[in-house]
Design a protein around this motif. Structure first.
Motif, PDB file in Angstrom:
ATOM      1  N   ILE B 541       1.024  -1.171  -0.186  1.00  0.00           N
ATOM      2  CA  ILE B 541       0.115  -0.095   0.057  1.00  0.00           C
ATOM      3  C   ILE B 541       0.828   1.125   0.048  1.00  0.00           C
ATOM      4  CG2 ILE B 541      -1.584   1.256   1.470  1.00  0.00           C
ATOM      5  CD1 ILE B 541      -2.810  -0.824   0.048  1.00  0.00           C
ATOM      6  N   LEU B 542       1.880   1.103   0.849  1.00  0.00           N
ATOM      7  CA  LEU B 542       2.784   2.517   0.987  1.00  0.00           C
ATOM      8  C   LEU B 542       3.587   2.714  -0.467  1.00  0.00           C
ATOM      9  CD1 LEU B 542       4.341   1.794   4.272  1.00  0.00           C
ATOM     10  CD2 LEU B 542       2.867   3.724   3.667  1.00  0.00           C
ATOM     11  N   ASN B 543       3.828   1.521  -1.184  1.00  0.00           N
ATOM     12  CA  ASN B 543       4.378   1.866  -2.186  1.00  0.00           C
ATOM     13  C   ASN B 543       3.367   2.381  -3.405  1.00  0.00           C
ATOM     14  OD1 ASN B 543       7.205   0.874  -1.944  1.00  0.00           O
ATOM     15  ND2 ASN B 543       6.685  -1.355  -2.400  1.00  0.00           N
ATOM     16  N   LYS B 544       2.159   1.872  -3.420  1.00  0.00           N
ATOM     17  CA  LYS B 544       1.205   2.429  -4.266  1.00  0.00           C
ATOM     18  C   LYS B 544       0.975   3.888  -4.182  1.00  0.00           C
ATOM     19  CE  LYS B 544      -2.221  -1.073  -5.317  1.00  0.00           C
ATOM     20  NZ  LYS B 544      -3.499  -1.551  -4.711  1.00  0.00           N
ATOM     21  N   ALA B 545       1.206   4.248  -2.768  1.00  0.00           N
ATOM     22  CA  ALA B 545       0.855   5.722  -2.344  1.00  0.00           C
ATOM     23  C   ALA B 545       2.287   6.542  -2.363  1.00  0.00           C
ATOM     24  CB  ALA B 545       0.146   5.690  -1.025  1.00  0.00           C
ATOM     25  N   SER B 546       3.256   6.140  -3.228  1.00  0.00           N
ATOM     26  CA  SER B 546       4.439   6.693  -3.222  1.00  0.00           C
ATOM     27  C   SER B 546       5.095   7.190  -1.946  1.00  0.00           C
ATOM     28  CB  SER B 546       4.572   8.204  -4.074  1.00  0.00           C
ATOM     29  OG  SER B 546       3.996   7.887  -5.270  1.00  0.00           O
TER      30      SER B 546
END
Lengths: 266, 583
Positions: B541-546
């Protein structure tokens, strides 16, 4: 005007900006010399054809024109009643069209009013098509070629770019003060002016602070290092441009000839 | 060789006009081609002043001060050469991209500098192409800068600095407003440029954890003096000094120091600056105590501090959609319930819709579709002024709200608008200014105050309206570490007193320390909503949200292969676990 420049791949967009300005001159010429509302429809056609080719977002133009319509109607009515129709050299100029409260509206006055309305509306439409197809900087580059000093052109383009930025800042300041309970709607005119200080002071101090930092950023990019900075934009007429230019020039000559012969004017 | 150094700063002292104390005090250093120098220090240490000295802004643009000593840039003394000449050697990038883009397309913006030098058209096009390539801006050449994201704008600013083909590139807090991913992208770009093109770079920043790994040299400034100088490893070994100056210490280095002090790990190679280095050190410690590994029960229950869902619902958003006039979709069906007494962090990349969402909470924006219910009332039917009694909103930029001659008047303005009686207002001013440490500033002009104090005044001017909920937009952006901690502690205390606090931030390490609920947004939707432990350890999720998890969390996710618990959020937790494990 009603539209902002959009980069599109259309025949009209790809023309040299100078060609489009010549087209603009043709339209200004026709709008200036013709007063007959019927002949002005020819101008409308000359406006619309490039507009259609350039895929103009007409809906936005109409949205811009809509609030003007009541004013236009009023203008039309006023001219119909007040214009001294006997001055016009057309048959039946003074023929009464209708009467409102004992005041007579003449056919001649109506036609003259219609001509004015058309002039205003057509001007808005064609300048919108111009601003939609010619970037503002190109206009500046052309003016620079014609002798506008670089500094002036730079100031104009920077001001142009900052308009949306200051609009955002203004909205932000209004929001920030609203969140502190400011309700301008609550006050009358005087109160509103008095309470606007809460918005104007932050807006101006932000703008002032920004100009200084901006001047610094400009210096850091060697602004003013040379009296004659390189103009990157190169204008080139293609065959398409020549075709359109010839058409425009022929139409200009034709419009003038028509007027001299005695058509096109009321 | 003399020309080996692109910058030589020789015993420089500088006084601003009318200042009795120097902004820079006997500063000397040298920089070689291809080197990256990080300049660290708290607010007011003299970092920006130093940057201004390097390209001649001081003494040529800011005049009237006193500059002692010499700054030699590629053999040119800054005192004897105008900014426009020095600008070709040292190129500055500032924090605000809006003020440094001159042109109505990306191409024009980048070409602005070289065009000012009257270079040939071919040369300008060559330079623009090089800058666009280096900053990875391909495909955006003809876009209007106003259509770009914040990160892209800052990349354009860097590209336009590069197009001057400088010997030294200086970034002055240029990444402060960016989200973690955009920031990393910029630092990687700078690293590549410096190493590939043998260009020197100077990074002035607060994000030590991200700057140090790519730096060759570090200078720590404090009160205008060079306090420390050396390699990143050497600098981080001076833990106590850094702590005293109030610098942000990378989490892995902090853990290393504290464990070293207890003798848990042997401090030999110098403090780690990357997660990889920390992993090597700690895993070798763990492996040497292998027998204990199974004994450790990886449970972190005792660390929970959430009290989510305990209070009653005070704000409810139902399927909220919002669109800005230009057709940009900012919120796309947001459902959310906010409970009394929560400390919420709203996080996500630049442009995720965080501020848009927050502005719905006090009616500054009304949903295009859906409903926002605040204390039982639909925001569509109430004015912002009415709702501001319940929900206070503190703006990111305090300068946008100050207009009164004194801080006291500024604090008075909100409650006056609400019609609060004067004696009650005065009581509130006294209470709030005491709590926020503003008593000594009450008669000052708010615009003359330092940035950190301004932030507190902005918060105070909302607190005097005594709202139940406080929304604070980016409380720590542009603040140094001590200022950040100070403002977060104030918010924590307010929360303890019963106020519901909502903070917008992408400083993951800070929100891990303070929030009890984290909402991750991206593209106008909520990606994840939960306790810090659930959200900050969800790498996908964090990756998805940069976004990136806190450094310490990332380290322990790596260490979880060795049996360590992976849901570690703060250095304190990590320290406790290591202590327990190694006893």
């Amino acid at each position: 005007m009603a539209l902002e420049y959009e980069r599109r791949e259309t025949f009209w967009h790809n023309l040299d900006p100078r060609t489009k300005l010549i087209w603009g001159f043709l339209i200004i010429l026709q709008l200036a010399i013709w007063t007959d509302p019927l002949w002005q429809l020819v101008t409308l056609v000359i406006i619309l054809i490039p507009g259609i080719i350039a895929k103009t977002p007409w809906r936005k133009v109409l949205k811009f024109l809509k609030p003007l319509l009541p004013v236009m109607l009023l203008l039309l009515l006023a001219e119909a009643i007040l214009y001294p129709a006997e001055r016009l050299n057309i048959p039946q100029a003074t023929r009464p069209l209708f009467t409102i409260g004992g005041v007579k509206a003449t056919l001649g006055g109506f036609l003259f009013g219609l001509n004015l309305v058309e002039k205003i509306l057509f001007t808005i439409i064609f300048t919108s098509i111009l601003t939609y197809t010619v970037p503002f900087t190109d206009v500046l580059y052309i003016m620079q070629r014609l002798g506008l000093p670089y500094q002036v052109a730079f100031i104009m383009s920077t001001a142009w770019r900052l308009i949306p930025y200051f609009r955002t800042i203004y909205n932000e300041v209004v929001c920030a003060q609203k969140a502190r309970g400011l309700e301008l709607e609550k006050y009358g005119l005087i109160g509103r002016i008095k309470h606007s200080i809460a918005v104007l002071v932050p807006l101006y101090s932000t703008a002032l602070d920004m100009t200084e930092r901006m001047a610094l950023a400009m210096e850091s990019r060697a602004f003013g290092a040379s009296k004659k900075p390189t103009i990157l934009r190169e204008f080139k007429f293609s065959r398409k441009d020549y075709v359109i230019l010839v058409i425009c020039i022929i139409l200009m000559a034709l419009s003038l000839a028509i007027t001299v012969i005695g058509y096109g004017r009321l | 060789m003399l020309t080996d150094y692109v910058i030589r700063v020789e015993n420089v002292t500088y006084y601003y006009p009318n200042a009795s104390k120097p902004a820079l005090d006997s500063v000397s250093f040298k920089l070689r081609r291809g080197e990256i120098l990080a300049i660290l220090g708290p607010t007011g240490a003299g970092k920006t002043t130093l940057a201004y000295c390097l390209n001649g802004t001081i003494p040529h643009f800011i005049t009237g001060g006193r500059l002692i000593g010499d700054i030699i840039v590629c053999g040119l003394n800054t005192k004897e050469n105008p900014i426009r000449v020095l600008a070709q050697k040292v190129s500055l990038v500032f924090d605000d991209p809006e003020i440094q883009m001159f042109g109505l397309s990306v191409f024009e913006c980048i070409a602005f500098g070289p065009a000012n030098l009257s270079l040939s058209k071919d040369e300008i096009i060559r330079r623009v192409k090089f800058a666009i390539e280096a900053c990875k801006l391909k495909g955006l050449e003809y876009r209007n800068p106003s259509e770009l994201s914040y990160g892209e704008k800052q990349s354009v600013a860097i590209a336009s600095a590069l197009a001057m083909t400088p010997e030294v590139l200086v970034l002055d807090e240029a990444t402060a407003i960016l989200d973690p991913t955009s920031r990393m992208r910029i630092y990687n770009t700078i690293y590549d440029i410096a190493k590939k093109h043998n260009m020197a770079a100077i990074l002035i920043a607060q994000e030590t954890g991200e700057v140090l790994p790519i730096s060759d040299k570090v200078i720590v400034l404090n009160n205008g003096r060079i306090e420390l100088e050396g390699s990143p490893h050497e600098i981080l070994s001076e833990y106590n000094k850094l702590k005293n100056i109030g610098l942000r210490i990378p989490q892995v280095a902090e853990l290393y120091y504290r464990l070293g002090q207890k003798g848990i790990i042997t401090r030999t190679v110098g403090a780690p600056i990357t997660i990889e280095e920390a992993y090597k050190i700690i895993s070798s410690t763990l492996i040497s105590r292998k027998g204990l590994l199974e004994k450790y029960n990886a449970s972190l229950k005792d660390y929970s501090r959430g009290k989510k869902g305990k209070g009653k619902v005070i704000i409810r958003l139902e399927n909220v959609h919002f669109m800005y006039p230009k057709g940009v979709k900012a919120l796309n069906g947001v459902d959310l319930e906010i409970y009394e007494g929560e400390f919420i962090a709203l996080t996500g990349p630049n442009g995720a819709g965080k501020t848009t969402l927050a502005k719905h909470l006090n009616g500054l924006l009304k949903p295009a579709l859906g409903k926002v219910i605040v204390f039982g009332e639909d925001t569509k039917e109430k004015s912002v002024s009415y709702l501001s009694r319940k929900v206070g909103y503190v703006y990111q930029n305090p300068d946008l709200m100050f207009f009164n001659p004194t801080v006291r008047d500024e604090l008075k303005y909100g409650p006056m608008n609400l019609g609060i009686p004067l004696n009650e207002i005065n009581r509130r001013i006294e209470k709030v200014s005491k709590k926020l440490g503003l008593e000594e500033y009450l008669d000052y002009s708010p615009s003359s105050l330092p940035r950190g104090v301004k932030k507190r005044v902005a918060l105070a001017s909302i607190l005097t309206m005594d709202p139940d909920v406080i929304v604070v937009d980016e409380p720590t952006t542009g603040q140094d570490w001590l200022e950040s901690i100070q403002i977060m502690n104030i918010l924590k205390e307010l929360n303890r007193e019963g106020k519901t606090v909502i903070v917008i931030s992408h400083d993951m390490e800070l929100i891990a320390m303070y929030a009890n609920r984290i909402i991750i947004m991206s593209y106008g939707t909520i990606l994840k909503d939960g306790s810090p432990r659930e959200t900050l350890t969800d790498i996908d999720i964090l990756n998805k949200a940069s976004l990136r998890p806190p450094q310490i969390t990332e380290l322990f996710i790596k260490l979880s292969k060795l049996g360590m618990p992976k849901h570690v959020l703060t250095v304190d937790e990590a320290y406790d676990i290591m202590m327990k494990y190694c006893k």
